[in-house]
Design an enzyme around this catalytic site. Structure first.
Site, PDB file in Angstrom:
ATOM      1  N   CYS A 236      25.622  -5.639  11.316  1.00  0.00           N
ATOM      2  CA  CYS A 236      25.764  -4.305  11.883  1.00  0.00           C
ATOM      3  C   CYS A 236      24.882  -3.284  11.193  1.00  0.00           C
ATOM      4  O   CYS A 236      24.549  -2.261  11.760  1.00  0.00           O
ATOM      5  CB  CYS A 236      27.217  -3.852  11.777  1.00  0.00           C
ATOM      6  SG  CYS A 236      28.344  -5.190  12.038  1.00  0.00           S
TER       7      CYS A 236
ATOM      8  N   GLY B  56      36.794  -8.252  17.756  1.00  0.00           N
ATOM      9  CA  GLY B  56      37.344  -7.703  16.518  1.00  0.00           C
ATOM     10  C   GLY B  56      37.266  -6.186  16.470  1.00  0.00           C
ATOM     11  O   GLY B  56      38.207  -5.514  16.034  1.00  0.00           O
TER      12      GLY B  56
ATOM     13  N   ASN C 294      33.535  -9.240   4.906  1.00  0.00           N
ATOM     14  CA  ASN C 294      32.511  -9.938   5.684  1.00  0.00           C
ATOM     15  C   ASN C 294      31.175 -10.059   4.970  1.00  0.00           C
ATOM     16  O   ASN C 294      30.345 -10.867   5.345  1.00  0.00           O
ATOM     17  CB  ASN C 294      32.313  -9.251   7.044  1.00  0.00           C
ATOM     18  CG  ASN C 294      32.102  -7.765   6.930  1.00  0.00           C
ATOM     19  OD1 ASN C 294      32.927  -7.052   6.354  1.00  0.00           O
ATOM     20  ND2 ASN C 294      31.005  -7.285   7.447  1.00  0.00           N
TER      21      ASN C 294
HETATM   22  C1  LIG Z   1      32.515  -9.425  12.949  1.00  0.00           C
HETATM   23  C2  LIG Z   1      33.541  -8.542  12.373  1.00  0.00           C
HETATM   24  C3  LIG Z   1      34.151  -7.529  13.137  1.00  0.00           C
HETATM   25  C4  LIG Z   1      33.728  -7.212  14.547  1.00  0.00           C
HETATM   26  O1  LIG Z   1      34.117  -8.208  15.432  1.00  0.00           O
HETATM   27  P1  LIG Z   1      33.445  -8.253  16.898  1.00  0.00           P
HETATM   28  O2  LIG Z   1      34.194  -9.320  17.595  1.00  0.00           O
HETATM   29  O3  LIG Z   1      32.015  -8.619  16.668  1.00  0.00           O
HETATM   30  O4  LIG Z   1      33.623  -6.918  17.496  1.00  0.00           O
HETATM   31  C5  LIG Z   1      35.131  -6.760  12.550  1.00  0.00           C
HETATM   32  N1  LIG Z   1      35.505  -6.974  11.280  1.00  0.00           N
HETATM   33  C6  LIG Z   1      34.962  -7.935  10.514  1.00  0.00           C
HETATM   34  C7  LIG Z   1      35.446  -8.134   9.135  1.00  0.00           C
HETATM   35  C8  LIG Z   1      33.953  -8.742  11.034  1.00  0.00           C
HETATM   36  O5  LIG Z   1      33.401  -9.679  10.271  1.00  0.00           O
END
Ligand SMILES: *Cc1c(COP(=O)(O)O)cnc(C)c1O
Length: 394
Positions: free
Chosen positions: A327, A73, A154
């Site tokens: 994070c 992501g 998130n």
């Molecule tokens: C987890 C998350 C990401 C990051 O995704 P990764 O695959 O861990 O890099 C980005 N945006 C949101 C909304 C997320 O929940």
């Protein structure tokens, strides 16, 4: 130690599904060709790569050429934002609209672009955790080249009016990206209905493997490459493809979408049971509108305590939760998401995010309610802040 082991942190990551693992196995054992190789093994790998791309495209209403595989992501967000920014720059446009409660993969990319001369407007988010389409419309001007608003938050799980924002962007000729990492596999996703130009997704948020994701980019938009090298992903993302992970992601997505309605219904009932039970705790508050909301996410604040202490004591009771996003854990700053929706700093410190899935039982929900109630009561009994709150409100 507890007899319980309840994983309530699915917004941080989910468990790899059996279906995804089974789909991946041949690619970790027998099928080892490089999709760029011209020999038979390479061509077999290539065929599976393109089949996975086709499957994923179909599942979100896109065409295969609009899907780019990424490492997850974060990379998809970076690539989408830089794509629109640099395409805009070529036309003399340097303004980007986003919101204060985006994921750091978005916010930090935007700060990096500010250092390159881009101007960024970060919208305030009302207390219900829903960005208003009219606020987006009002922030757009003749220099705007990109709007990026997440599909579902998130930390608090609120779902944004993406189709409506997309419509405004189309009308004004501004590229629209959505970070749909929390939404894909959990709520219906169709890039056409959503009026988006770009959409980011990550497999490990829908029971696929970690380290793989995809970016949808609408046909006709030139994609900016972040990683230079070979001609993989039509020259937009160099590096030998992680075919096992890509195939696993396609299988996980198909499975989550197939079970989406059934799971959402089940999980919503359990989530509401949890929310009802925890609302009985005095001086607690639920964060974000609960109607436009992901099925499995619940975010609450308990006054007079620290979220981190709550988290650690719950861990000892076998409950794996989060105080915000994975994070930012490790830092003692309160969540930027809660601050963005106007939760006062002192209260934001006492936040708890529970993100459940369909595997959780009613019995486990009731155990969570009892344990959280007990731990909050205990922490308050030793909290000077709580003592002050009580004395001020007598
Ligand atoms: C987890 C998350 C990401 C990051 O995704 P990764 O695959 O861990 O890099 C980005 N945006 C949101 C909304 C997320 O929940």
């Amino acid at each position: 130690m507890s007899d319980y082991n309840i994983y309530a942190d699915n917004a941080a990551t989910t468990k790899l599904s059996r279906t995804a693992l089974n789909a991946m196995m041949p690619f970790l054992t027998e099928i080892q060709g490089n999709p760029s190789s011209l020999h038979t093994d390479g061509q077999i790998a290539k065929m599976h790569l393109e089949n996975a791309r086709e499957d994923i495209a179909k599942l979100i209403g896109a065409s295969p050429k609009e899907i780019y595989f990424t490492s997850g992501g974060s990379e998809a967000d970076n690539q989408a934002i830089r794509t629109a920014a640099y395409n805009g720059k070529k036309k003399g446009k340097n303004h980007i609209v986003s919101s204060k409660f985006e994921h750091h993969a978005v916010l930090h990319t935007l700060s990096a672009l500010e250092k390159e001369g881009f101007e960024v407007t970060l919208l305030d988010v009302p207390s219900d955790g829903i960005v208003r389409a009219e606020d987006v419309a009002n922030a757009i001007h003749e220099k705007t080249c990109l709007v990026t608003i997440m599909t579902a938050n998130n930390e608090i799980g609120t779902i944004q009016p993406i189709a409506e924002i997309g419509k405004i962007c189309r009308k004004k000729g501004v590229a629209f990206h959505t970070d749909a990492v929390q939404a894909v596999g959990h709520i219906p996703i169709n890039v056409k209905d959503m009026n988006v130009d770009m959409l980011s997704a990550s497999a490990h948020k829908f029971h696929g493997p970690k380290g793989i994701g995809f970016l949808y980019v609408k046909k006709g938009i030139p994609v900016q490459s972040l990683i230079e090298g070979g001609a993989q992903e039509r020259g937009r993302r160099a590096g030998t493809e992680n075919l096992a992970a890509i195939v696993g992601m396609a299988a996980a997505l198909a499975e989550s979408i197939e079970k989406l309605e059934e799971n959402a219904e089940k999980v919503t009932i359990l989530r509401n049971r949890l929310a009802d039970g925890l609302s009985a705790i005095e001086r607690s508050r639920m964060n974000g509108d609960m109607e436009n909301h992901l099925p499995g996410t619940l975010n609450m604040c308990f006054e007079g305590i620290e979220g981190e202490s709550l988290l650690l004591l719950l861990d000892m009771k076998g409950i794996r939760a989060s105080s915000g996003s994975a994070c930012t854990s490790g830092s003692l700053d309160p969540s930027h998401v809660l601050l963005a929706i106007g939760v006062p700093v002192e209260i934001a410190h006492g936040s708890l995010r529970l993100s459940i899935n369909e595997e959780i039982t009613e019995n486990e929900i009731d155990y969570m309610i009892a344990s959280i109630t007990e731990v909050v009561t205990y922490l308050r009994s030793i909290s000077p802040v709580w003592e002050k709150i009580v004395s001020e409100n007598q």
